[in-house]
Design a protein around this motif. Structure first.
Motif, short mmCIF file in Angstrom:
data_model
loop_
_atom_site.label_atom_id
_atom_site.label_comp_id
_atom_site.label_asym_id
_atom_site.label_seq_id
_atom_site.Cartn_x
_atom_site.Cartn_y
_atom_site.Cartn_z
N ARG A 1 0.85 -1.20 0.00
CA ARG A 1 0.00 0.00 0.00
C ARG A 1 0.88 1.23 0.00
NH1 ARG A 1 -4.07 -0.60 4.85
NH2 ARG A 1 -2.95 1.31 5.21
N THR A 2 0.37 2.28 -0.56
CA THR A 2 1.11 3.54 -0.53
C THR A 2 0.93 4.18 0.84
OG1 THR A 2 -0.22 3.83 -2.52
CG2 THR A 2 1.64 5.24 -2.26
N VAL A 3 2.02 4.66 1.36
CA VAL A 3 1.99 5.31 2.65
C VAL A 3 1.54 6.76 2.44
CG1 VAL A 3 3.38 6.00 4.63
CG2 VAL A 3 3.85 3.85 3.46
N PRO A 4 0.56 7.20 3.21
CA PRO A 4 0.14 8.59 3.04
C PRO A 4 1.23 9.55 3.52
CG PRO A 4 -1.03 7.59 4.86
CD PRO A 4 -0.22 6.50 4.21
N HIS A 5 1.49 10.58 2.76
CA HIS A 5 2.52 11.55 3.10
C HIS A 5 1.88 12.84 3.58
CE1 HIS A 5 5.72 9.11 1.42
NE2 HIS A 5 4.93 8.87 0.39
N ARG A 6 2.65 13.58 4.36
CA ARG A 6 2.19 14.89 4.76
C ARG A 6 2.17 15.80 3.53
NH1 ARG A 6 5.55 17.08 9.71
NH2 ARG A 6 4.23 18.83 9.21
N PRO A 7 1.21 16.68 3.46
CA PRO A 7 1.21 17.60 2.32
C PRO A 7 2.41 18.53 2.39
CG PRO A 7 -0.50 18.19 3.90
CD PRO A 7 0.11 16.89 4.36
N ARG A 8 2.88 18.94 1.24
CA ARG A 8 4.03 19.84 1.18
C ARG A 8 3.64 21.20 1.74
NH1 ARG A 8 8.26 18.23 -2.41
NH2 ARG A 8 7.67 16.29 -3.37
N ARG A 9 4.60 21.84 2.39
CA ARG A 9 4.33 23.16 2.95
C ARG A 9 4.44 24.26 1.91
NH1 ARG A 9 7.05 23.24 8.91
NH2 ARG A 9 5.99 21.39 9.66
N LEU A 10 5.18 23.99 0.85
CA LEU A 10 5.33 24.97 -0.23
C LEU A 10 4.57 24.49 -1.46
CD1 LEU A 10 9.13 25.83 0.04
CD2 LEU A 10 7.21 27.21 0.84
N ALA A 11 3.86 25.41 -2.06
CA ALA A 11 3.12 25.10 -3.29
C ALA A 11 4.11 24.96 -4.45
CB ALA A 11 2.13 26.22 -3.58
N PRO A 12 3.73 24.30 -5.51
CA PRO A 12 4.62 24.17 -6.67
C PRO A 12 5.09 25.51 -7.22
CG PRO A 12 2.76 22.67 -6.89
CD PRO A 12 2.49 23.52 -5.68
N GLU A 13 4.23 26.53 -7.17
CA GLU A 13 4.64 27.86 -7.64
C GLU A 13 5.74 28.43 -6.76
OE1 GLU A 13 1.29 27.39 -6.60
OE2 GLU A 13 0.73 26.64 -8.57
N GLN A 14 5.64 28.19 -5.46
CA GLN A 14 6.66 28.67 -4.53
C GLN A 14 7.98 27.94 -4.75
OE1 GLN A 14 4.36 27.96 -0.98
NE2 GLN A 14 3.95 30.15 -0.72
N LEU A 15 7.90 26.64 -5.01
CA LEU A 15 9.11 25.88 -5.30
C LEU A 15 9.77 26.38 -6.59
CD1 LEU A 15 8.05 22.25 -4.36
CD2 LEU A 15 9.79 23.65 -3.24
N ALA A 16 8.96 26.73 -7.57
CA ALA A 16 9.51 27.28 -8.82
C ALA A 16 10.20 28.62 -8.57
CB ALA A 16 8.40 27.43 -9.85
N GLU A 17 9.61 29.43 -7.69
CA GLU A 17 10.23 30.71 -7.35
C GLU A 17 11.55 30.49 -6.60
OE1 GLU A 17 9.13 34.91 -5.16
OE2 GLU A 17 7.53 33.48 -5.62
N LEU A 18 11.59 29.49 -5.73
CA LEU A 18 12.83 29.15 -5.04
C LEU A 18 13.91 28.74 -6.03
CD1 LEU A 18 11.73 27.07 -1.94
CD2 LEU A 18 12.96 29.22 -1.95
N ALA A 19 13.52 27.93 -7.01
CA ALA A 19 14.48 27.50 -8.03
C ALA A 19 15.05 28.71 -8.77
CB ALA A 19 13.82 26.54 -9.01
N ALA A 20 14.19 29.69 -9.04
CA ALA A 20 14.66 30.90 -9.71
C ALA A 20 15.63 31.67 -8.83
CB ALA A 20 13.47 31.78 -10.09
N TRP A 21 15.38 31.72 -7.52
CA TRP A 21 16.30 32.39 -6.60
C TRP A 21 17.67 31.73 -6.63
CZ3 TRP A 21 12.79 32.47 -1.65
CH2 TRP A 21 11.77 33.41 -1.82
N VAL A 22 17.66 30.40 -6.60
CA VAL A 22 18.93 29.66 -6.57
C VAL A 22 19.69 29.89 -7.87
CG1 VAL A 22 19.94 27.35 -6.54
CG2 VAL A 22 18.12 27.92 -4.96
N GLU A 23 18.99 29.84 -8.98
CA GLU A 23 19.65 30.03 -10.28
C GLU A 23 20.20 31.45 -10.44
OE1 GLU A 23 20.27 27.73 -12.62
OE2 GLU A 23 19.42 26.23 -11.27
N ALA A 24 19.49 32.44 -9.88
CA ALA A 24 19.88 33.83 -10.08
C ALA A 24 20.97 34.30 -9.12
CB ALA A 24 18.65 34.73 -9.92
N ALA A 25 21.24 33.59 -8.08
CA ALA A 25 22.21 33.98 -7.05
C ALA A 25 21.65 35.15 -6.23
CB ALA A 25 23.57 34.33 -7.64
N PRO A 26 22.08 35.30 -5.00
CA PRO A 26 21.53 36.35 -4.16
C PRO A 26 22.01 37.74 -4.55
CG PRO A 26 23.24 35.19 -2.98
CD PRO A 26 23.03 34.46 -4.28
N ASP A 27 21.19 38.72 -4.25
CA ASP A 27 21.56 40.11 -4.46
C ASP A 27 22.19 40.59 -3.15
OD1 ASP A 27 21.82 42.75 -5.17
OD2 ASP A 27 19.69 43.22 -4.94
#
Length: 92
Positions: free
Chosen positions: A3-29
């Protein structure tokens, strides 16, 4: 029976994860973020201020690895690190 084990829902939405990826790629200001390269603690602080979500450093990077992001260094830093490691190995 498997059986599949139920997982906790993610705290970050996919859009937020995409924004994080953009931060990492762009380097900090340096002026805005106050850092020259992302550390886990810095990224954790930015997530709290931007999204209001408190994540542990480990869970943050688990989310990154699930999204295919393996580094918090900009590409030029990775190339410089690889060159430094190569130089060290040649000296040994």
């Amino acid at each position: 029976m498997n059986r599949t084990v139920p997982h906790r829902p993610r705290r970050l939405a996919p859009e937020q994860l995409a924004e994080l990826a953009a931060w990492v790629e762009a380097a900090p200001d340096q002026v805005c973020d106050g850092v020259v390269r992302w550390r886990r603690k810095d990224m954790q602080h930015r997530i709290v201020t931007a999204f209001g979500v408190a994540l542990h450093e480990r869970s943050l990077f688990t989310d990154f690895s699930n999204q295919g992001i393996s580094s918090v260094f900009p590409v030029e830093d990775v190339q410089r690190i690889v060159a430094a490691v190569r130089d060290i190995r040649l000296r040994l």
